[in-house]
Structure formats: structure tokens, C-alpha cells
Design a protein around this motif. Structure first.
Motif, PDB file in Angstrom:
ATOM      1  N   ILE A  61       0.865  -1.172   0.000  1.00  0.00           N
ATOM      2  CA  ILE A  61       0.000   0.000   0.000  1.00  0.00           C
ATOM      3  C   ILE A  61       0.903   1.224   0.000  1.00  0.00           C
ATOM      4  N   ARG A 126       5.954   3.319   0.993  1.00  0.00           N
ATOM      5  CA  ARG A 126       5.211   2.063   0.831  1.00  0.00           C
ATOM      6  C   ARG A 126       5.309   1.184   2.066  1.00  0.00           C
ATOM      7  N   LEU A 165      -8.238  -3.061   0.745  1.00  0.00           N
ATOM      8  CA  LEU A 165      -7.445  -3.473  -0.408  1.00  0.00           C
ATOM      9  C   LEU A 165      -7.905  -4.849  -0.861  1.00  0.00           C
TER      10      LEU A 165
END
Length: 299
Positions: A61, A126, A165
Motif C-alpha cells: 500500500i 510504501r 485493499l
């Protein structure tokens, strides 16, 4: 003389104003409240393409900084899961969906560190993780949730702050194809050999769904493959059982044709894949009638 004085006075004032404008550049200052957010959280659900494979698949992510200027110092960001978001989203938006989002089991993923650092001069950081895809069912909607817990500087976005997600499971052969087939009614002659009778040409688009690393599933012939074509979820999933066909890559590179569940394939025929195109033939029974399907699927 007075006119000359006025003229030079105007020039002097203009120079002062121009000089002042040069000294003040609003774009050099931050124009917005500097905030840290999860990329995709504003839409709540974001998809990550995840390949089926024998080894863990990598994912991540992204955390980002908002504002008009890049940050001038490192910012540490930690995240946590917020699995209640899945229940909330399902109850609000997925009531009539054939499958609802489900939390990916902890045994199927590894997140080394629930934090990241957005470096000075950068916009993104990230949080990487890996997923074990073996055994994940192709008709399930697996998801992980993330929410910002703490930031070392600036402030975190409060509204639209949770990301669901969703893992979009694929393989090398899944995707959208153009299907062109010849369907022949098979008739047994006096010698007991099957021969072609009436032949019908059919075509449509087909979505080949990844089942595992080397297998895709399609609907037989031109049977409806969309949930919207069926009156209920039960009817839709029964159609998958009734019409589903697997194409599975074997060790020699050819593909084996087999039923997903209930389709009576009496001769699996042959199937090969070259240049993004499946070329295949197989026989199946529909009641007491035998049909032969010969055709191509072009990606």
C-alpha cells in the motif's frame, strides 16, 4: 515640467510595485494544510492485481503527503488494520452482491513492518507485504484493511481514512477473450462412429477467470457469464457448476480440458495456447444429445 514630474512619478511607482511582486512568490509557501493519507482510501476499496503463484506474491500500500510542496523532512507513518470497515462496507454497499468482501486469513499474508518513512523531498512511502495465494478460491473477494495510526509530523487525514485493499487474483492466461466456436450436433453412424450433424457458428466475449497458477475457467459455449443475467445468486452459482469449463496447463505446455463441476464432458479433446490464443476441441453431453465444440479464444 509638471507633466514630466508626473511621468517620472508613475514610472517610479510602477518600478516599486514590480519590485514588490518579485519579492513575494506565494507558490513558494505551502498553500494547503499538510496531511498524510493512504492512497486509494478516498474510494474506500482499491484493487491490487495479485498473481496466483507457487511462491508468495508481493504487494504493497502507498502512503502519501498532500499539499502544494514536497516535505522538507522525513515523516514516519504507522498503520493498523480496521477490519470493522469490511463489515460496514458489506452492509452498506454489498447487500445484493453475489459475493461479499472477506478478511484475508492471517496465515495467508506476511507484513514485515506496519510502518514506513516518507523521505524528505518525496511524496510517497510504501508498506510492502506478501500473500500466499495457494488455496485461495477464485470466487471469493479477499481483502486487507489499513488505517493510519500515527504520524511523526504534520497531521493524518481523518475523513476517508480506511483502505479496503481487494486482491484481484490473476494468472498468465486470465483476462478478456473473443470466443469463436463451431458447435456441432454429433450423430453416431451405423458403424458406431460419431459424426458431425448440424453445425452452428457462435461468437461472444469471454472472461477467463484465474483458478490457480495454471488454470482458467470459462463458461461453456455462449452461456451467460454475468450475474446480472440470472434471477438470483443461487441460480448464478448453479450456472457456474453447470456450465463451467477448466483449461489447465500441463507439464508439456498443452492444456487439459475438464469440467468445473457438473458439465458432462465426454471427450476432453485437445487444447493449446499460442500467441495469446487458445485453440480447442471437446465433446460434451446436454441430456441425451452430444455436442462437439471447436473454436478459438483470442485475448
Amino acid at each position: 515640467m509638471n507633466n514630466l514630474i508626473k511621468k517620472y512619478s508613475y514610472i517610479w511607482i510602477a518600478l516599486l510595485l514590480f519590485s514588490g511582486c518579485e519579492q513575494i512568490d506565494p507558490l513558494k509557501e505551502e498553500q494547503y494544510i499538510k496531511q498524510i493519507y493512504i492512497v486509494g482510501a478516498s474510494a474506500v476499496v482499491s484493487q491490487f492485481v495479485m498473481p496466483y503463484q507457487s511462491t508468495p506474491s508481493d504487494a504493497y500500500i502507498s502512503l502519501a503527503t498532500g499539499g502544494s510542496l514536497k516535505i522538507d523532512k522525513d515523516v514516519s507513518v504507522s498503520v493498523v488494520h480496521d477490519d470493522q470497515a469490511i463489515k460496514w462496507y458489506n452492509n452498506k454497499y454489498m447487500i445484493d452482491a453475489p459475493a461479499k468482501y472477506r478478511i484475508l486469513e492471517a496465515t495467508n499474508y506476511t507484513i514485515p513492518k506496519m510502518s514506513t518513512t516518507i523521505k524528505a523531498g518525496e511524496v510517497y512511502g510504501r508498506v510492502p507485504f506478501s500473500v500466499t495465494t495457494k488455496g485461495l478460491h477464485c470466487d471469493s473477494l479477499y481483502a486487507l484493511t489499513f488505517k493510519i495510526d500515527q504520524v511523526s509530523d504534520f497531521q493524518k487525514v481523518v475523513k476517508d481514512s480506511v483502505l479496503i485493499l481487494n486482491l484481484n487474483l490473476v494468472n498468465d492466461y486470465s483476462g478478456t477473450y473473443q470466443l469463436n466456436i463451431a458447435r456441432s450436433n454429433m450423430i453416431k453412424n451405423n458403424a458406431g462412429v460419431w459424426e458431425k450433424g448440424t453445425t452452428t457458428n457462435l461468437s461472444t466475449t469471454r472472461l477467463l477467470k484465474a483458478v490457480d497458477e495454471n488454470t482458467v475457467r470459462l463458461f461453456n459455449e455462449v452461456k451467460a457469464e454475468q450475474r446480472s443475467s440470472y434471477t438470483s445468486h443461487e441460480e448464478y452459482f448453479n450456472a457456474i457448476k453447470k456450465y463451467g469449463v477448466n483449461l489447465s496447463k500441463s507439464a508439456d505446455g498443452t492444456f487439459v480440458i475438464s469440467p468445473w463441476a457438473d458439465l458432462a464432458i465426454v471427450d476432453p479433446g485437445t487444447c493449446k495456447y499460442t500467441d495469446d490464443t487458445f485453440t480447442f476441441v471437446y465433446d460434451y453431453m446436454d441430456g441425451t444429445t452430444r455436442y462437439r465444440i471447436e473454436g478459438t479464444l483470442r485475448k
